[in-house]
Write an enzyme that holds these catalytic residues in place. Structure first.
Site, PDB file in Angstrom:
ATOM      1  CG  ASP A 237     -56.152  24.763  68.532  1.00 29.86           C
ATOM      2  OD1 ASP A 237     -55.556  23.926  67.848  1.00 29.86           O
ATOM      3  OD2 ASP A 237     -57.390  24.821  68.645  1.00 29.86           O
TER       4      ASP A 237
ATOM      5  CG  HIS B  40     -57.777  21.279  68.545  1.00 29.55           C
ATOM      6  ND1 HIS B  40     -58.335  22.393  67.982  1.00 29.55           N
ATOM      7  CD2 HIS B  40     -58.505  20.231  68.100  1.00 29.55           C
ATOM      8  CE1 HIS B  40     -59.358  22.034  67.221  1.00 29.55           C
ATOM      9  NE2 HIS B  40     -59.486  20.731  67.287  1.00 29.55           N
TER      10      HIS B  40
ATOM     11  CB  CYS C 164     -62.792  20.417  66.360  1.00 31.95           C
ATOM     12  SG  CYS C 164     -61.624  19.786  65.149  1.00 31.95           S
TER      13      CYS C 164
END
Lengths: 373, 173
Positions: free
Chosen positions: A319, A348, A165
């Site tokens: 995502d 995600h 991330c």
């Protein structure tokens, strides 16, 4: 059907619907369905009346180093691979125990079982005294120190870095700014690089619509509730589908256990330090400086083409926080010759946590890294 | 009467009503000046959902007697419904018009929040001072000093480590 009344059609429909006796197989399945309904009710009552705090983080670990709020943890493992792995997650937003959520459902547990010397950087929960912390501080002061501690405690000559991330661009900035640090492999997992392709957040945080300076000047640190509101807005139907799936699987004790742990994590948002947020939104989202090579940290230009070690980039098909296109862009800017991209099913979070991740993602990461560690 | 034919009739009627409603909605949307290329097309959104819903329900109620699959099919229908709404909302929120509206809302909120926050902080500070207690800003200031102290210690450690490395290097030569 012409201008028939709706009520007439309904009546004809119900009268014409004659029910023959159900077959034994159908009766048996109804019995199972009723049993499930009973278990649903029992689990529902347990969740409401006697909620049990889920035990997360099952893998044994020790704290190797602490710097202000940040901690570096080393997990127990057979350590059959020589090169240690430093895992760099997001700062703010959420807590990192999602990566070691439950036995049998933990990325950390899987990687340590595969023999990796696994280090996790927990950025920590920052308070108002940390409002002056910037992205530059993280990249030039915290990450180099953490990497040094990994090398020191493992006794290895080099390390692998996995950024997940926001940890992806932060770690990439670090590796690009400090080519003298012996990073042997780099993995960017769902880390946005080209912010022009970063989906809804890129649009909402566009400088035409969002004045980050005014925002930070007025509210200071971005409180956890506001972080939550931003993420909920990205997918407003998420809570509805989560509740529906919970009801549907409420009969299943294993599902309920997983849900309780995941739900605890999903509702534990973490605030952003004020200056960090200003820098993150301004330089990364609004000006896209990282991919354009205009970012400067510690007096040096962050030039991603200086990353020459083997690179593995992983994007998640569904995502909506870091869409695959903005993650994949990393391949176009690094200087590595050994580079690979994989687009895996999931969103995600489910890219790295959960049953799907155990099937699709973890073995891929492990096998790519094992060949190079 | 054949139950399948009856259920089909019921759904034909239902589908027609929804389609007419959708067309009315589309007409209404067309009259409102939209935000341009990003405008939501309600017909495109509803049609696949309706077709799937009708097919599913025809199948479900065509079964006699009702099977336990009814529950799974109901769940499937709800999943599709949620997904369709998610898509529609995603479309709407992915427009510049939405981003602009969100930005304006936030600006207005900041305009009201700023003075209110300042006033409440000042009054809390004054109250704590009157009570002889440390205020939030004083505690934060002490914590910040600790963080800075920590930084300085680290820099000293780095310096000592560099000196040691230099000395070890010289000794080995």
């Amino acid at each position: 059907m012409g201008q028939e009344r709706f009520a007439d059609v309904v009546e004809r429909f119900t009268q014409g619907y004659q029910v023959p006796a159900p077959a034994p197989e159908v009766r048996q399945r109804w019995g199972e369905e009723i049993e499930r309904a009973q278990r649903r009710m029992a689990n529902f009552a347990r969740l409401m009346l006697d909620p049990v705090e889920p035990k997360t983080g099952p893998t044994a670990r020790q704290e190797v180093f602490r710097k202000n709020k940040s901690r570096l943890y080393r997990y127990e493992s057979p350590r059959t691979h020589r090169t240690p792995l430093l895992f760099v997650p997001n700062l703010g937003i959420s807590r990192p125990y999602i990566f070691d959520l439950l036995p049998g459902g933990s990325f950390v547990e899987y990687m340590t079982a595969q023999g990796f010397d696994f280090y996790l950087l927990d950025w920590g929960v920052f308070g108002p005294e940390d409002n002056g912390l910037t992205v530059e501080d993280c990249v030039t002061r915290i990450l180099p120190r953490m990497a040094a501690k990994v090398l020191e405690s493992s006794g290895a000559a080099g390390l692998s870095v996995l950024g997940y991330c926001m940890g992806g661009p932060l770690a990439a900035s670090f590796v690009a700014t400090f080519p003298e640090v012996p990073v042997q492999n780099f993995i960017n997992m769902a880390g946005p690089i080209d912010f022009a392709k970063a989906g809804l957040f890129a649009l909402w945080l566009d400088k035409r619509f969002f004045n980050v300076d005014r925002f930070v000047d007025v509210i200071g640190a971005v409180p956890a509730d506001m972080v939550r509101a931003g993420f909920k807005l990205l997918k407003p139907t998420m809570d509805l589908s989560t509740s529906l799936n919970l009801w549907w699987n409420l009969w299943n004790d294993t599902y309920v256990e997983g849900f309780t742990a995941l739900n605890k994590w999903a509702n534990e948002y973490v605030a952003f330090p004020a200056e960090f947020f200003r820098h993150w939104v301004g330089d990364f989202y609004q000006q896209n400086k990282l991919v354009r090579g205009e970012l400067r940290m510690g007096g040096r230009r962050v030039d991603l083409s200086r990353i020459t070690c083997p690179v593995f980039v992983i994007g998640a098909r569904e995502d909506y926080i870091a869409p695959p296109a903005c993650v994949k862009a990393f391949l176009d800017v690094v200087g590595s010759r050994d580079k690979e991209y994989a687009e895996l099913p999931g969103g995600h979070i489910s890219l790295i946590a959960g049953r799907g991740a155990a099937t699709h993602c973890w073995p891929k990461v492990s096998s790519w890294l094992a060949r190079r560690s | 009467m054949d139950p399948n034919a009856a259920s089909q009739q019921l759904f034909d009627l239902w589908k027609r009503q929804i389609e007419e409603g959708t067309q009315a909605w589309a007409r209404m949307m067309a009259e409102v000046p939209g935000p341009g290329a990003g405008a939501v097309d309600p017909t495109a959104f509803w049609r696949p959902l309706m077709d799937q819903g009708v097919a599913t329900w025809s199948r479900i109620l065509g079964q006699a007697p009702a099977s336990p699959d009814l529950m799974a099919q109901w769940k499937q229908f709800l999943d599709q419904w949620i997904e369709a709404w998610s898509k529609a909302l995603g479309q709407a929120m992915g427009t510049e018009a939405f981003a602009q509206a969100l930005g304006s809302y936030l600006d207005r909120w900041l305009l009201s929040q700023g003075p209110a926050k300042k006033a409440s902080e000042q009054s809390a500070e004054a109250m704590l001072q009157a009570l002889g207690l440390p205020s939030r800003s004083q505690v934060t200031s002490v914590a910040r000093q600790l963080v800075e102290l920590d930084e300085r210690l680290e820099r000293l450690e780095d310096g000592i480590a560099a000196l040691r490395r230099g000395r070890d290097g010289k000794e080995s030569q």
